[in-house]
Design an enzyme around this catalytic site. Structure first.
Site, mmCIF file in Angstrom:
data_model
loop_
_atom_site.group_PDB
_atom_site.id
_atom_site.type_symbol
_atom_site.label_atom_id
_atom_site.label_comp_id
_atom_site.label_asym_id
_atom_site.label_seq_id
_atom_site.Cartn_x
_atom_site.Cartn_y
_atom_site.Cartn_z
ATOM 1 N N LYS A 27 58.135 -59.089 38.961
ATOM 2 C CA LYS A 27 57.267 -60.046 39.648
ATOM 3 C C LYS A 27 57.196 -59.725 41.140
ATOM 4 O O LYS A 27 56.121 -59.661 41.722
ATOM 5 C CB LYS A 27 57.804 -61.462 39.423
ATOM 6 C CG LYS A 27 56.802 -62.543 39.782
ATOM 7 C CD LYS A 27 57.381 -63.937 39.624
ATOM 8 C CE LYS A 27 57.864 -64.246 38.240
ATOM 9 N NZ LYS A 27 56.936 -64.917 37.376
ATOM 10 N N ARG A 97 61.034 -68.550 41.690
ATOM 11 C CA ARG A 97 60.944 -67.974 40.339
ATOM 12 C C ARG A 97 61.815 -66.749 40.221
ATOM 13 O O ARG A 97 61.981 -66.001 41.179
ATOM 14 C CB ARG A 97 59.515 -67.507 40.051
ATOM 15 C CG ARG A 97 58.497 -68.578 39.977
ATOM 16 C CD ARG A 97 57.151 -67.877 39.889
ATOM 17 N NE ARG A 97 56.080 -68.770 40.213
ATOM 18 C CZ ARG A 97 55.112 -69.090 39.366
ATOM 19 N NH1 ARG A 97 55.091 -68.566 38.171
ATOM 20 N NH2 ARG A 97 54.150 -69.900 39.726
ATOM 21 N N GLY A 106 59.539 -65.884 29.909
ATOM 22 C CA GLY A 106 60.058 -67.235 29.724
ATOM 23 C C GLY A 106 61.568 -67.333 29.662
ATOM 24 O O GLY A 106 62.116 -68.400 29.429
ATOM 25 N N MET A 108 63.770 -66.786 32.053
ATOM 26 C CA MET A 108 64.482 -67.180 33.258
ATOM 27 C C MET A 108 63.844 -68.422 33.863
ATOM 28 O O MET A 108 62.929 -68.982 33.290
ATOM 29 C CB MET A 108 64.452 -66.011 34.221
ATOM 30 C CG MET A 108 64.799 -64.720 33.530
ATOM 31 S SD MET A 108 66.511 -64.376 33.540
ATOM 32 C CE MET A 108 66.585 -63.847 35.200
ATOM 33 N N ARG A 351 51.878 -57.889 35.934
ATOM 34 C CA ARG A 351 52.892 -56.971 35.404
ATOM 35 C C ARG A 351 52.264 -56.233 34.237
ATOM 36 O O ARG A 351 51.232 -56.659 33.700
ATOM 37 C CB ARG A 351 54.140 -57.731 34.954
ATOM 38 C CG ARG A 351 53.839 -58.714 33.847
ATOM 39 C CD ARG A 351 55.056 -59.503 33.440
ATOM 40 N NE ARG A 351 54.643 -60.545 32.518
ATOM 41 C CZ ARG A 351 55.394 -61.562 32.138
ATOM 42 N NH1 ARG A 351 56.587 -61.686 32.609
ATOM 43 N NH2 ARG A 351 54.951 -62.447 31.294
ATOM 44 N N HIS A 471 54.483 -68.904 25.182
ATOM 45 C CA HIS A 471 55.764 -68.202 25.069
ATOM 46 C C HIS A 471 55.893 -67.508 23.716
ATOM 47 O O HIS A 471 56.231 -66.322 23.620
ATOM 48 C CB HIS A 471 56.904 -69.211 25.259
ATOM 49 C CG HIS A 471 58.265 -68.643 25.019
ATOM 50 N ND1 HIS A 471 58.928 -68.821 23.835
ATOM 51 C CD2 HIS A 471 59.050 -67.858 25.785
ATOM 52 C CE1 HIS A 471 60.084 -68.195 23.891
ATOM 53 N NE2 HIS A 471 60.189 -67.595 25.071
ATOM 54 N N SER A 780 71.793 -26.575 8.406
ATOM 55 C CA SER A 780 71.194 -27.900 8.585
ATOM 56 C C SER A 780 72.335 -28.850 8.923
ATOM 57 O O SER A 780 73.294 -28.986 8.152
ATOM 58 C CB SER A 780 70.483 -28.343 7.306
ATOM 59 O OG SER A 780 70.000 -29.655 7.493
ATOM 60 N N CYS A 850 69.478 -32.982 9.234
ATOM 61 C CA CYS A 850 68.964 -33.834 8.157
ATOM 62 C C CYS A 850 69.748 -35.132 8.038
ATOM 63 O O CYS A 850 69.527 -35.911 7.125
ATOM 64 C CB CYS A 850 68.920 -33.086 6.840
ATOM 65 S SG CYS A 850 70.546 -32.552 6.284
ATOM 66 N N TYR A 870 63.804 -27.497 13.569
ATOM 67 C CA TYR A 870 63.151 -28.683 13.012
ATOM 68 C C TYR A 870 64.131 -29.853 12.944
ATOM 69 O O TYR A 870 65.344 -29.670 13.010
ATOM 70 C CB TYR A 870 62.588 -28.397 11.607
ATOM 71 C CG TYR A 870 63.650 -28.161 10.556
ATOM 72 C CD1 TYR A 870 64.222 -29.220 9.861
ATOM 73 C CD2 TYR A 870 64.101 -26.865 10.270
ATOM 74 C CE1 TYR A 870 65.208 -29.004 8.916
ATOM 75 C CE2 TYR A 870 65.081 -26.644 9.321
ATOM 76 C CZ TYR A 870 65.640 -27.724 8.648
ATOM 77 O OH TYR A 870 66.622 -27.527 7.716
HETATM 78 C C1 PEP Z 1 74.685 -36.012 6.213
HETATM 79 O O1 PEP Z 1 75.888 -36.077 5.960
HETATM 80 O O2 PEP Z 1 74.227 -36.113 7.360
HETATM 81 C C2 PEP Z 1 73.719 -35.824 5.134
HETATM 82 C C3 PEP Z 1 72.454 -35.663 5.375
HETATM 83 O O3 PEP Z 1 74.200 -35.881 3.868
HETATM 84 P P1 PEP Z 1 74.494 -37.255 3.083
HETATM 85 O O4 PEP Z 1 73.991 -38.369 3.932
HETATM 86 O O5 PEP Z 1 73.807 -37.157 1.791
HETATM 87 O O6 PEP Z 1 75.984 -37.208 2.971
#
Ligand code: PEP
Ligand code: MG
Length: 962
Positions: A27, A97, A106, A108, A351, A471, A780, A850, A870
């Site tokens: 503000k 304020r 809302g 404060m 804002r 609000h 991975s 993963c 990836y």
């Molecule tokens: C992990 O351990 O990150 C994984 C992807 O395998 P899971 O979750 O199946 O153990």
């Protein structure tokens, strides 16, 4: 150098700027900015957020010198406006304020009309010639000061006001009971009585008369604002919104202007664009003859801006000018508060406006087209929660008939989307019910900041009063939560815990459905479906894909999930958990259980042969869905005991189904029992013991791949070995994998390329990654297990105690749950080391992630920076990962080009206005810009949103399958 605690703003001198949000709050910096560009802002000063921080650090004591600075600035203000604070005849009145660096709508405190007392109220009446107005301002001030600064229950004041309206005003006007008495119906004499009653309430509660000294009032109010920073509702809001690192609120003291001076006055809240759709149209509410808090609290239902235009075209035109100037200046949609005092417009706040997820995309894309911002800026403005919100449910339109039959009532469509659940009338109850896993709709006459926990827990919010800027609407919009307000035909009875429309009564616990896109409420629970994302989503995600440097894959075990993920932009499968497939049908379950209880190799092979065709068919489905994209298939991972029944009844049933004695089953289950299965016989340890499982799975993968390839589908299989701890272990399994695979390929006379790699899930594997990379073609990172094993904290049990580690009020050891957002310092170090060591051996080693972290924005940014190829995540998080990957590139680019930024910051140096600003009619020409103070760096707002807590048991995983 002496610290400066107070910054002044006025049409002639402004010490702050929009770049000083951290110090002056949203503000304060907005007011300073508006004043500096010549907009009509009542003069005032801001006490910095640093004071709030010091106040708490010093045990609720102000830093030395603050009082003196406040006094000096008050004198400046008196000079600027030509009135004296505390003057009996023509008093300077101020508002006090709060305003934190991040918006907390809302949350404060606000105190208006400060400076009034028994003498000056008469002076104000005489000066304005409007005694009713002066008394109205006084009764508001006593109530706000009493409740906010002194903690008197606001309801006591409201109750007294209601009694007065019923006993005096209604009788005087001779209104029938069903007609509501408005605040504006109350006359001068009645207000006089109300003021006396309010003062009596004050004395009864506090034991002292209402303070007549304006200085005492001022400090009481400043204390209240700083005190509100730690009030339960504010702390809850910061917890719910995950606002961390903000150390305090600023206090803004500003000359009062009055929207309650009669029919030519009023107050409003508006947005420079539609915050729901993002359309470039002016959007907002206006309340005639009212003060600011009336709009936000939703006490009366306001009129639309189009009606305001008709009622007061001159003020409306000024407001339209302000809209244009502000957007040009801030280059983003603004949320503005304004007051019209007898035909003169004043800006009280601007804002960055909260918006729905769809609006976030549309505004960002439109602003690029309007050349207000660049594509990079548009990408950085999108948050992961915007992406999630785009997919919020809508009512399945196929239920036209049900909708017609079950229609209950209509209100104002405050936040789009749909929600259904059981009705609750109390925010605390909503929280408790939601914690029990119930879906609830919070129904209130109006919401207040105290309700924020329950609002967050509810699926949707319905209020009887309020407009689109009330609000409830503002808070719900910030979360993209379906919300309907201003449902005036709804009668809510809190005592009976029911609501009614005519003779239809809905009781607590009954189900209703809200359509936040149309404002309609339906009885019962209607079917909800996911909507088609808007064009602007596709547009912006196109820019995202052009920007990002790494690929985004998905974790999917079924052709359905795989196809869904491709629709959402997945470029391959990074993890297919094959064990999920064993539970798809009764036959599969029996076959795997038969394999586990078999006590000979032949018995196991015979059971595995029953599973082979099922697995093969599944893989064919997945290869087909991912035609031309890589598919990483992981061999069996969980301990075998997870596959067998644990109750006697189920064990007897299994014995009967597969024709073996019950005792044998019981014995085998006991044998499989492990004290610590997470660190036991699982992952590739299983295929070392039972290589025939690997044989069957590899056969299923390669045969499926060959058959798909023969049918013209492009297959890129990657066979992944889980939980590796050693090069030799991997080598044994890799060789066996290749033997099985190559034999099939040769036998079929095909040319099929496949890869064999491993998951890095155990710290030892990361430490010895250089050796493991001699065998593996890809890595991975399974960061679910890697986090568990690095931290020594069970991923299945962490939920019981890890919240204490994250809660700032308890231990606050971690900023975030490490199972949701990668622990970059610890686990991240192993990841970084694993990649470096692996690539030292094999420079072109393909690396991905993963674990659940692959779909969490901050973790994705980390993965980009450590050079992964990836990230892989569940299908619905794929767009979030794409966005985070692009944002990482842009942030890195910005960091690499600091010179430009410094130049920009230098431009924003201190200022003193050169020319006096033109008067209230908004400037057609841009005013000469005032020199400004060098801005402190803006805090980066890293995207946040937790991924789901990963669960380990097969049963838990199975429930996620479609
Ligand atoms: C992990 O351990 O990150 C994984 C992807 O395998 P899971 O979750 O199946 O153990
Ligand atoms: Mg794992």
């Amino acid at each position: 150098m002496k610290k400066k605690f107070v910054y002044f703003f006025s049409k002639t001198l402004t010490e702050g700027s929009k770049e000083m949000k951290n110090l002056l709050g949203g503000k304060g910096s907005g007011l300073a900015e508006m004043a500096s560009i010549g907009l009509p802002v009542p003069a005032g000063f801001t006490i910095t957020t640093e004071v709030c921080d010091l106040y708490y650090k010093n045990g609720r004591h102000y830093p030395a010198g603050l009082e003196k600075e406040v006094d000096e600035n008050m004198r400046r203000l008196e000079k600027e406006v030509g009135k004296k604070f505390g003057d009996a005849d023509d008093p300077l009145l101020v508002s006090v304020r709060s305003g934190a660096p991040l918006s907390m709508p809302g949350m404060m405190e606000t105190i208006l009309n400060l400076g009034l007392n028994d003498r000056s109220v008469a002076g104000l009446a005489a000066k304005t010639g409007n005694r009713r107005f002066a008394l109205d301002a006084y009764r508001r001030f006593i109530m706000m000061y009493g409740s906010t600064a002194k903690g008197i229950d606001r309801e006591e004041f409201n109750h007294a006001f209601e009694i007065l309206k019923i006993q005096r005003t209604r009788r005087r006007l001779d209104l029938p009971v069903q007609v509501k008495v408005n605040d504006t119906d109350v006359n001068e004499a009645e207000l006089e009585e109300l003021v006396s009653e309010f003062k009596a309430i004050f004395k009864r509660n506090i034991g002292k008369d209402f303070p007549q000294d304006p200085r005492e009032q001022l400090w009481g109010s400043v204390d209240a604002v700083f005190g509100s920073w730690m009030a339960e509702k504010a702390v809850t809001y910061r917890r719910v919104e995950k606002l961390k690192g903000v150390t305090g609120t600023a206090v803004n003291v500003q000359q009062m202007v009055f929207g309650n001076m009669g029919s030519k006055s009023g107050t409003g809240v508006c947005f420079t664009r539609d915050p729901n759709s993002g359309e470039n149209v002016f959007y907002g509410d206006y309340l005639v003859n009212a003060q600011g808090e009336d709009v936000v609290a939703g006490i009366r239902t306001p009129i639309k801006l189009s009606e305001f235009e008709k009622a007061d075209p001159a003020s409306y035109r000024q407001l339209v000018d302000v809209r244009r100037i502000l957007e040009k200046n801030f280059k983003d949609m603004q949320d503005m508060e304004f007051t019209v005092e007898e035909g003169r417009l004043y800006m009280l706040q601007c804002r960055t406006g909260k918006r729905s997820p769809a609006a976030s995309f549309r505004i960002a894309v439109d602003m690029v087209a309007e050349k207000l911002i660049r594509r990079e800026e548009a990408i950085l403005r999108i948050k992961d929660k915007d992406i999630e919100g785009i997919f919020y449910p809508v009512i399945d339109p196929a239920q036209k008939e049900e909708m017609r039959k079950n229609f209950l009532v209509s209100g104002i469509d405050a936040v789009p989307g749909a929600a259904s659940g059981r009705v609750v009338f109390n925010a605390k109850e909503a929280e408790a019910e939601a914690a029990r896993g119930e879906k609830v709709i919070l129904v209130r006459k109006e919401t207040s900041p105290e309700d924020v926990g329950g609002m967050h827990a509810a699926q949707g919010i319905l209020t009887a009063t309020g407009g689109k800027t009330s609000h409830a609407a503002v808070v719900a919009r910030g979360w993209g939560k379906c919300c309907i307000v201003g449902c005036e035909n709804l009668n809510i009875n809190y005592d009976k815990e029911e609501m009614s429309v005519g003779d239809v009564v809905v009781r607590k616990g009954d189900e209703i459905t809200l359509n936040g896109s149309t404002g309609q409420v339906f009885l019962g629970s209607l079917r909800l479906i996911k909507p088609e994302p808007p064009a602007s989503f596709k547009n912006l995600m196109g820019w995202v894909d052009q920007t990002r440097a790494i690929k985004v894959r998905t974790n999917a075990d079924t052709p359905y999930d795989a196809a869904k993920a491709v629709e959402l932009g997945a470029e391959g499968i990074g993890l297919c958990r094959t064990e999920h497939m064993f539970f798809d049908t009764e036959e599969r379950r029996l076959a795997i259980q038969e394999m586990i209880v078999a006590d000979t190799l032949e018995g196991r092979i015979s059971a595995l042969n029953k599973l082979l065709p099922y697995q093969k068919e599944d893989f064919k489905g997945i290869f087909k869905a991912m035609d031309g994209l890589p598919v990483t298939i992981r061999l069996i991972d969980p301990p075998l005991h997870e596959f067998v029944p644990h109750t006697e009844e189920k064990q007897r049933k299994l014995a009967e189904d597969i024709g073996v004695p019950y005792e044998k089953i019981r014995y085998r289950v006991e044998q499989l029992h492990e004290a610590n299965p997470m660190l036991g016989h699982r992952g590739c340890r299983l295929t070392i013991t039972y290589p025939e499982i690997l044989d069957m799975q590899v056969r299923a993968i390669i045969e499926a791949a060959c058959e798909c390839a023969s049918a013209g589908i492009k297959v890129l299989p990657e066979i992944m070995i889980p939980l590796t701890i050693d090069k030799k272990e991997l080598q044994i399994l890799e060789m066996r994998t290749r033997q099985v695979a190559d034999a099939i390929i040769q036998q079929r006379n095909m040319k099929l390329k496949y890869m064999v790699g491993t998951m890095i899930e155990v710290p030892r594997a990361a430490l010895l990654a250089d050796q493991i990379a001699e065998v593996a073609e890809f890595f991975s990172f399974g960061t679910n297990d890697l986090t568990q094993m690095t931290m020594g904290i069970s991923r299945d049990d962490a939920g019981k105690f890890l919240p204490d580690y994250v809660d700032e009020k308890k231990a606050g050891v971690f900023a975030e749950d490490p199972f949701q957002s990668l622990d970059q310092a610890g686990v991240g170090m192993l990841v970084r080391m694993g990649i470096e060591k692996g690539r030292r051996t094999k420079p072109d080693l393909k690396v991905g992630i993963c674990g659940e972290h692959g779909g969490e924005a901050k973790s994705v940014e980390f993965c980009c920076r450590v050079g992964m190829n990836y990230v892989s995540c569940s299908p619905f998080r794929v767009p979030i990962a794409r966005l985070a990957a692009a944002q990482a590139v842009i942030k890195d680019r910005l960091q690499a080009a600091p010179a430009k930024k410094i130049k920009k910051a230098k431009k924003a140096a201190p200022r003193k206005r050169q020319k006096p600003a033109k008067k209230a009619r908004i400037l057609k020409k841009k005013p000469a810009r005032i020199q400004r103070k060098k801005a402190p760096a803006r805090k980066s707002k890293a995207a946040k949103k937790a991924a789901r807590i990963p669960r380990k048991t097969i049963r838990a995983r199975k429930t996620k399958r479609k």
